[in-house]
Design a protein around this motif. Structure first.
Motif, PDB file in Angstrom:
ATOM      1  N   LEU A  13      23.604   7.765 -43.718  1.00 32.24           N
ATOM      2  CA  LEU A  13      22.423   7.853 -44.580  1.00 32.24           C
ATOM      3  C   LEU A  13      21.148   7.546 -43.787  1.00 32.24           C
ATOM      4  O   LEU A  13      20.155   8.276 -43.860  1.00 32.24           O
ATOM      5  N   SER A  14      21.201   6.496 -42.981  1.00 32.26           N
ATOM      6  CA  SER A  14      19.960   6.103 -42.278  1.00 32.26           C
ATOM      7  C   SER A  14      19.539   7.189 -41.296  1.00 32.26           C
ATOM      8  O   SER A  14      18.349   7.527 -41.197  1.00 32.26           O
ATOM      9  N   ARG A  15      20.509   7.811 -40.678  1.00 29.41           N
ATOM     10  CA  ARG A  15      20.158   8.887 -39.721  1.00 29.41           C
ATOM     11  C   ARG A  15      19.611  10.093 -40.491  1.00 29.41           C
ATOM     12  O   ARG A  15      18.648  10.732 -40.073  1.00 29.41           O
ATOM     13  N   ALA A  33      15.597   2.293 -43.105  1.00 33.32           N
ATOM     14  CA  ALA A  33      16.190   0.951 -43.224  1.00 33.32           C
ATOM     15  C   ALA A  33      16.361   0.588 -44.699  1.00 33.32           C
ATOM     16  O   ALA A  33      17.374   0.013 -45.105  1.00 33.32           O
ATOM     17  N   LEU A  34      15.403   1.003 -45.513  1.00 30.30           N
ATOM     18  CA  LEU A  34      15.469   0.698 -46.955  1.00 30.30           C
ATOM     19  C   LEU A  34      16.684   1.388 -47.569  1.00 30.30           C
ATOM     20  O   LEU A  34      17.489   0.765 -48.262  1.00 30.30           O
ATOM     21  N   MET A  35      16.877   2.646 -47.245  1.00 26.51           N
ATOM     22  CA  MET A  35      18.018   3.391 -47.797  1.00 26.51           C
ATOM     23  C   MET A  35      19.323   2.777 -47.316  1.00 26.51           C
ATOM     24  O   MET A  35      20.320   2.742 -48.024  1.00 26.51           O
ATOM     25  N   ASN A  36      19.285   2.235 -46.092  1.00 26.54           N
ATOM     26  CA  ASN A  36      20.493   1.598 -45.568  1.00 26.54           C
ATOM     27  C   ASN A  36      20.838   0.341 -46.363  1.00 26.54           C
ATOM     28  O   ASN A  36      22.005   0.011 -46.574  1.00 26.54           O
ATOM     29  N   GLN A  89      14.493 -11.197 -46.892  1.00 27.19           N
ATOM     30  CA  GLN A  89      14.308 -11.136 -45.441  1.00 27.19           C
ATOM     31  C   GLN A  89      14.340  -9.695 -44.916  1.00 27.19           C
ATOM     32  O   GLN A  89      14.683  -9.455 -43.770  1.00 27.19           O
ATOM     33  N   SER A  90      14.080  -8.694 -45.815  1.00 27.58           N
ATOM     34  CA  SER A  90      14.093  -7.324 -45.249  1.00 27.58           C
ATOM     35  C   SER A  90      12.660  -6.916 -44.872  1.00 27.58           C
ATOM     36  O   SER A  90      12.444  -6.009 -44.091  1.00 27.58           O
ATOM     37  N   LEU A 194      35.296   3.270 -42.565  1.00 27.08           N
ATOM     38  CA  LEU A 194      34.149   3.106 -41.659  1.00 27.08           C
ATOM     39  C   LEU A 194      33.137   2.132 -42.257  1.00 27.08           C
ATOM     40  O   LEU A 194      32.325   1.558 -41.553  1.00 27.08           O
ATOM     41  N   GLY A 195      33.167   2.036 -43.603  1.00 23.79           N
ATOM     42  CA  GLY A 195      32.138   1.235 -44.282  1.00 23.79           C
ATOM     43  C   GLY A 195      30.810   1.948 -44.219  1.00 23.79           C
ATOM     44  O   GLY A 195      29.754   1.335 -44.203  1.00 23.79           O
ATOM     45  N   GLU A 196      30.855   3.266 -44.089  1.00 29.24           N
ATOM     46  CA  GLU A 196      29.631   4.067 -44.015  1.00 29.24           C
ATOM     47  C   GLU A 196      29.613   5.148 -45.087  1.00 29.24           C
ATOM     48  O   GLU A 196      30.670   5.708 -45.426  1.00 29.24           O
ATOM     49  N   PHE A 197      28.428   5.450 -45.595  1.00 28.06           N
ATOM     50  CA  PHE A 197      28.263   6.629 -46.448  1.00 28.06           C
ATOM     51  C   PHE A 197      28.040   7.824 -45.521  1.00 28.06           C
ATOM     52  O   PHE A 197      27.109   7.820 -44.711  1.00 28.06           O
TER      53      PHE A 197
END
Ligand code: AHG
Ligand code: MN
Ligand code: MN
Ligand code: MN
Length: 335
Positions: A13-15, A33-36, A89-90, A194-197
């Motif tokens: 997603l971040s890419r 970063a927000l979407m991540n 803290q983002s 993977l823990g990734e979308f």
């Protein structure tokens, strides 16, 4: 082919956000970063839900009633807090407005004006939670305007064109994240190993017409006659099929891919219907528009509605252009 497969597995997603923006500017990096962080929230909620039946204190009611007058589920609160936690803290999001909170939650440290505000429905379709039927989370990103010192968040009372990004997470047989930053609608599927979308569909387009009509017919006698006439029309005509899941996210997701229309009309008792503008109707209207569909109150484009209060409700007719127009034709004919 192997390289292509590998490349696809790396389209996280971040890419994808950076590809969409064709930029590596600070703003692009921030949005990426927000979407991540949204994706992280989705993973945390999906994980919690997948073990709900095995752990104490996950299912069931809290015993409280929220600002909507709804009995709150434990999962509503868990999910609400997940979104707050992932943005602390983002430095990205300074204010969170949610269906479950009367007032917005402020994250004060180093949050200059112009930073992002997250508007969200942490769990959409709460009535499905305890019976393990699909639910979702809906999100909408806006930019804070002015300093909102008194916490009234009046700058949020603007129409849906103020949205910078919007989307939802669908907790179904697979966990999917669907989003748009104004350059089309794209879906990602969570690969738990993977823990990734990972990107699954790009530039999703809602068919101009579809067979599905999605509405709670239990409210039939509370509707205006014009809506009853639309329902009589689809009952009489071939080619329509009813699908209603009790969670807007799931019902919308079906229509996004197969076409048709979802409607939650007003009733005599509640002329504005049940669904909330800022974190249900407007984000989905943004997606519908980006996917070549439409969303209307019956009298006005959802995207043009200016709310008078944070938790404003609106009647919602959303989906394929032709099907939304057909519902509207019964309403205007009835006027
Ligand atoms: P939420 O669980 O966030 O309060 O939203 C529930 C909404 C929406 O998801 C769904 O389409 C609708 O309520 C269902 O309402 P009815 O049960 O009245 O049909
Ligand atoms: Mn609710
Ligand atoms: Mn909802
Ligand atoms: Mn909700």
């Amino acid at each position: 082919a192997q390289e292509r497969a590998l490349d696809r597995d790396c389209t996280t997603l971040s890419r994808h956000v950076l590809q969409q923006l064709q930029s590596f500017s600070a703003d692009a990096q921030d949005l990426s970063a927000l979407m991540n962080r949204i994706a992280l929230a989705g993973k945390l909620i999906a994980r919690h839900m997948s073990r709900a039946g095995l752990m104490e204190n996950v299912l069931g009611f809290t015993g409280d009633v929220n600002v909507q007058g709804e009995s709150v589920k434990k999962m509503d609160i868990y999910a609400n807090d997940v979104f707050i936690s992932v943005f602390k803290q983002s430095g990205l999001v300074c204010r969170l407005a949610s269906e479950e909170m009367e007032k917005p939650y402020y994250i004060p440290e180093n949050c200059p004006i112009g930073r992002y505000t997250l508007l969200y429905d942490p769990i959409d379709g709460s009535s499905n939670i305890d019976i393990n039927i699909n639910v979702g989370s809906i999100f909408s990103i806006r930019q804070q305007e002015g300093n909102d010192e008194d916490g009234s968040a009046l700058d949020l009372l603007q129409n849906g064109h103020k949205q910078i990004a919007a989307g939802y997470i669908l907790y179904g047989p697979s966990t999917m994240l669907v989003y748009s930053i104004g350059r089309g609608v794209h879906s990602f599927t969570l690969d738990p190993s993977l823990g990734e979308f990972i990107l699954s569909n790009e530039n999703i387009q809602i068919p101009q017409h579809g067979p599905i009509y999605s509405v709670n017919e239990g409210n039939f006698w509370q509707w205006e006659e014009s809506i009853r006439n639309y329902i009589r029309y689809v009952h009489r005509h071939e080619g329509y099929t009813a699908r209603y899941g009790g969670a807007l996210v799931g019902d919308f997701h079906r229509i996004l891919f197969q076409g048709g229309v979802f409607l939650y009309p007003g009733t005599q008792k509640k002329p504005d219907g049940k669904l909330r503008l800022l974190y249900e109707a407007a984000p989905l209207a943004y997606l519908a528009q980006q996917a070549g569909g439409r969303a209307s109150t019956g009298m006005q484009e959802i995207m043009d509605v200016i709310p008078k209060k944070l938790h404003e409700r609106v009647p919602l007719i959303i989906g394929s252009k032709e099907d939304v127009a057909l519902v509207e034709s019964f309403i205007t004919e009835g006027v």
